[in-house]
Enzyme design. Structure first.
Site, PDB file in Angstrom:
ATOM      1  N   GLY A 249       0.559  -0.948  -0.043  1.00 36.52           N
ATOM      2  CA  GLY A 249      -0.162   0.197   0.082  1.00 36.52           C
ATOM      3  C   GLY A 249       1.128   1.167   0.318  1.00 36.52           C
ATOM      4  O   GLY A 249       0.553   2.386  -1.049  1.00 36.52           O
ATOM      5  N   ASP A 250       2.011   1.228   0.920  1.00 29.28           N
ATOM      6  CA  ASP A 250       3.106   2.497   0.535  1.00 29.28           C
ATOM      7  C   ASP A 250       3.739   2.797  -0.503  1.00 29.28           C
ATOM      8  O   ASP A 250       3.898   3.737  -0.695  1.00 29.28           O
ATOM      9  CB  ASP A 250       4.007   1.872   2.055  1.00 29.28           C
ATOM     10  CG  ASP A 250       3.748   2.004   3.361  1.00 29.28           C
ATOM     11  OD1 ASP A 250       2.095   2.631   4.093  1.00 29.28           O
ATOM     12  OD2 ASP A 250       3.817   1.274   4.321  1.00 29.28           O
TER      13      ASP A 250
END
Length: 304
Positions: A249-250
């Site tokens: 996600g990052d």
């Protein structure tokens, strides 16, 4: 310049064993150590794709020294505030049957060090981007992200917020440039649950109507949605073998904002972000530039 903030960074210590035998001596088959924390992950990806970035936050002790030296070796610029406590270690124990995580709590941050951190943020100028990522440690004000969002948003700085729970609920009231909730985090905002991406559409539209510039909602193997001024875009899921769930996600956030800062096209940035997140999921560590470029042709967008 894209500045990232990680208030409670870590060393992510990944340990591999065939089968964990509780109460007995176990020997590692292999191990890896990486600089950890959501904002740090964003900066590491940005550096790999050639986007200027500086990582901010708090580090301390021998573990903090290790973390900063690791970032320097990767070419990631940083300007952390030193604290007395040790930067935490997060253990990722991987065995054939699955993965177990044991995360450290992290050190306490005193008021004078918070003030030093706030002073470092005064370097930001209109047009810069500020990424506020991860949880807020209990020793800091719970409305810190909200305060930073209001303060720097007024100065023409694009503030990205990638967090969850109450910190996200506070942030969405003040028009961040980008948020990236998964479907669970989006459900928490509206006290509901989702089983498909289509069910999230009315709620993404509500967030857009509140003044958030870009909203990306991810739903694991069901793909992701981008809500932006010119419409809603849906992505497919790149094909590959998932070997690492940490940082995907990052990486999506980093790919999106990094590509957007260089090229300016929001749909193309979304496509690149999906490729970056997928490339990390298919890698032992965060994605390399070569892996991202290999995954990118697989990503297809549909405008809804």
């Amino acid at each position: 310049m894209i500045y990232t903030v990680t208030l409670n960074p870590s060393i992510d210590f990944t340990v591999h064993v065939q089968t964990l035998r509780r109460g007995e001596l176990n020997r590692m088959d292999q191990e890896q150590k990486y600089p950890g924390g959501k904002g740090i992950n964003v900066s590491r990806i940005l550096a790999r794709i050639g986007v200027e970035t500086t990582a901010l936050g708090f580090v301390g002790g021998f573990t903090g020294t290790y973390l900063t030296e690791a970032l320097t070796s990767e070419g990631v610029a940083h300007d952390f505030v030193r604290i007395d406590g040790d930067t935490r270690i997060n253990i990722k124990l991987k065995e054939q049957s699955g993965e177990t995580e044991i995360n450290g709590a992290g050190p306490s941050i005193p008021p004078d060090r918070l003030q030093q951190f706030m002073q470092k943020l005064e370097r930001l100028r209109a047009g810069d981007m500020l990424v506020l990522a991860g949880t807020i440690p209990p020793s800091l004000p719970p409305d810190l992200y909200q305060t930073l969002l209001v303060t720097y948003g007024k100065r023409g700085i694009k503030v990205v917020v990638d967090t969850s729970g109450e910190a996200l609920a506070r942030a969405v009231r003040h028009h961040p440039f980008l948020i990236k909730p998964n479907h669970h985090e989006l459900g928490e905002l509206f006290n509901t649950t989702f089983t498909s991406l289509d069910e999230t559409i009315p709620y993404g539209e509500k967030l857009l109507a509140q003044g958030i510039r870009h909203v990306i909602v991810s739903m694991a193997d069901k793909g992701a949605l981008l809500f932006t001024a010119d419409g809603i875009y849906r992505s497919n899921v790149p094909r590959g073998t998932v070997v690492n769930s940490v940082g995907a996600g990052d990486s999506l956030v980093a790919g999106f904002i990094g590509h957007l800062s260089q090229h300016g096209s929001v749909p193309d940035a979304f496509r690149y972000g999906i490729a970056t997140g997928g490339a990390t999921a298919f890698s032992a560590d965060l994605a390399s530039l070569d892996t991202i470029e290999a995954v990118y042709p697989q990503v297809e967008l549909t405008k809804l």
